[in-house]
Motif scaffolding. Structure first.
Motif, PDB file in Angstrom:
ATOM      1  N   LYS A  88       2.166   1.632  -3.433  1.00  0.00           N
ATOM      2  CA  LYS A  88       1.212   2.084  -4.310  1.00  0.00           C
ATOM      3  C   LYS A  88       0.884   3.659  -4.133  1.00  0.00           C
ATOM      4  CE  LYS A  88      -3.612   0.837  -5.759  1.00  0.00           C
ATOM      5  NZ  LYS A  88      -4.425   0.074  -5.437  1.00  0.00           N
ATOM      6  N   GLU A  89       1.002   4.128  -2.971  1.00  0.00           N
ATOM      7  CA  GLU A  89       0.872   5.630  -2.734  1.00  0.00           C
ATOM      8  C   GLU A  89       1.939   6.444  -3.141  1.00  0.00           C
ATOM      9  OE1 GLU A  89       1.126   8.490   1.367  1.00  0.00           O
ATOM     10  OE2 GLU A  89       0.417   6.166   1.557  1.00  0.00           O
ATOM     11  N   SER A 101       4.151   9.109   6.280  1.00  0.00           N
ATOM     12  CA  SER A 101       2.952   8.314   5.803  1.00  0.00           C
ATOM     13  C   SER A 101       3.308   6.936   5.350  1.00  0.00           C
ATOM     14  CB  SER A 101       2.354   9.057   4.766  1.00  0.00           C
ATOM     15  OG  SER A 101       3.148   9.224   3.498  1.00  0.00           O
ATOM     16  N   ASP A 112       0.798  -1.124   0.085  1.00  0.00           N
ATOM     17  CA  ASP A 112      -0.031   0.049  -0.015  1.00  0.00           C
ATOM     18  C   ASP A 112       0.792   1.166  -0.049  1.00  0.00           C
ATOM     19  OD1 ASP A 112      -2.151  -1.661   0.092  1.00  0.00           O
ATOM     20  OD2 ASP A 112      -2.510  -1.455   2.172  1.00  0.00           O
ATOM     21  N   VAL A 121       1.782   9.403  -6.119  1.00  0.00           N
ATOM     22  CA  VAL A 121       2.281  10.554  -5.795  1.00  0.00           C
ATOM     23  C   VAL A 121       3.281  11.102  -6.970  1.00  0.00           C
ATOM     24  CG1 VAL A 121       3.371  12.213  -4.198  1.00  0.00           C
ATOM     25  CG2 VAL A 121       1.822  10.780  -3.211  1.00  0.00           C
TER      26      VAL A 121
END
Length: 176
Positions: A30-31, A67, A27, A35
């Motif tokens: 992927k983020e 994050s 995840d 971005v």
């Protein structure tokens, strides 16, 4: 996909397995990929040798440190240090494939000459699941140039059952 990206992805996946954080790492990648893809010139900036490494790492930390898991952050910094930021997308794809295989899932891209009926789709998925021993999620595309049949792209394999391929093989046999 390059061998280098594959090696990076395998190393990160093994680290994630040790901590039982495979999905979290996926995840996060992927983020990060989203971005970087959405910001024009960001990947080039992170790869630019004329920008001091300290500044490039600072940009990564500012964007992602709060994050993403610490190990994924270290992975990003390593890509940056080694001049491999352009491989991030391939690293994600390879990591995602490892994650899907580990969790017993596959994604199939099914290209057909004509739209498949629901019955044909169900039958095809059942065969693919039996063959792969994974749960299969399918994405369907149309390509009229196939003339008939289907081509399936799944788990680094291509199953070509198209009429176009069969005609090409027949032509080669007749030409010999």
């Amino acid at each position: 996909m390059t061998e280098i990206a594959k090696e990076y992805a395998i190393a990160l996946f093994e680290l994630a397995k040790e901590q039982n954080l495979q999905k979290d790492y996926r995840d996060a990648l992927k983020e990060i990929r989203a971005v970087i893809r959405s910001a024009d010139g960001y990947e080039e900036l992170l790869s630019c040798p004329s920008v001091p490494m300290r500044e490039r790492k600072g940009l990564l930390e500012k964007a992602f440190a709060s994050s993403v898991p610490e190990q994924v952050m270290s992975f990003l910094e390593l890509l940056c240090e080694k001049g491999h930021m352009a491989l991030l997308h391939d690293c994600y794809r390879e990591y995602d494939a490892l994650y899907r295989a580990f969790s017993g899932r596959s994604v199939a891209r099914i290209v057909s000459a004509v739209a498949l009926t629901d019955e044909q789709k169900a039958e095809l998925i059942a065969k693919l699941e039996k063959m792969s021993r994974h749960q299969v999620k399918a994405h369907y595309e149309l390509d009229e140039s196939l003339l008939g049949g289907v081509i399936i792209y799944m788990d680094d394999r291509i199953i070509d059952g198209s009429l176009r391929r069969k005609l090409r093989e027949m032509k080669e046999e007749l030409g010999e």
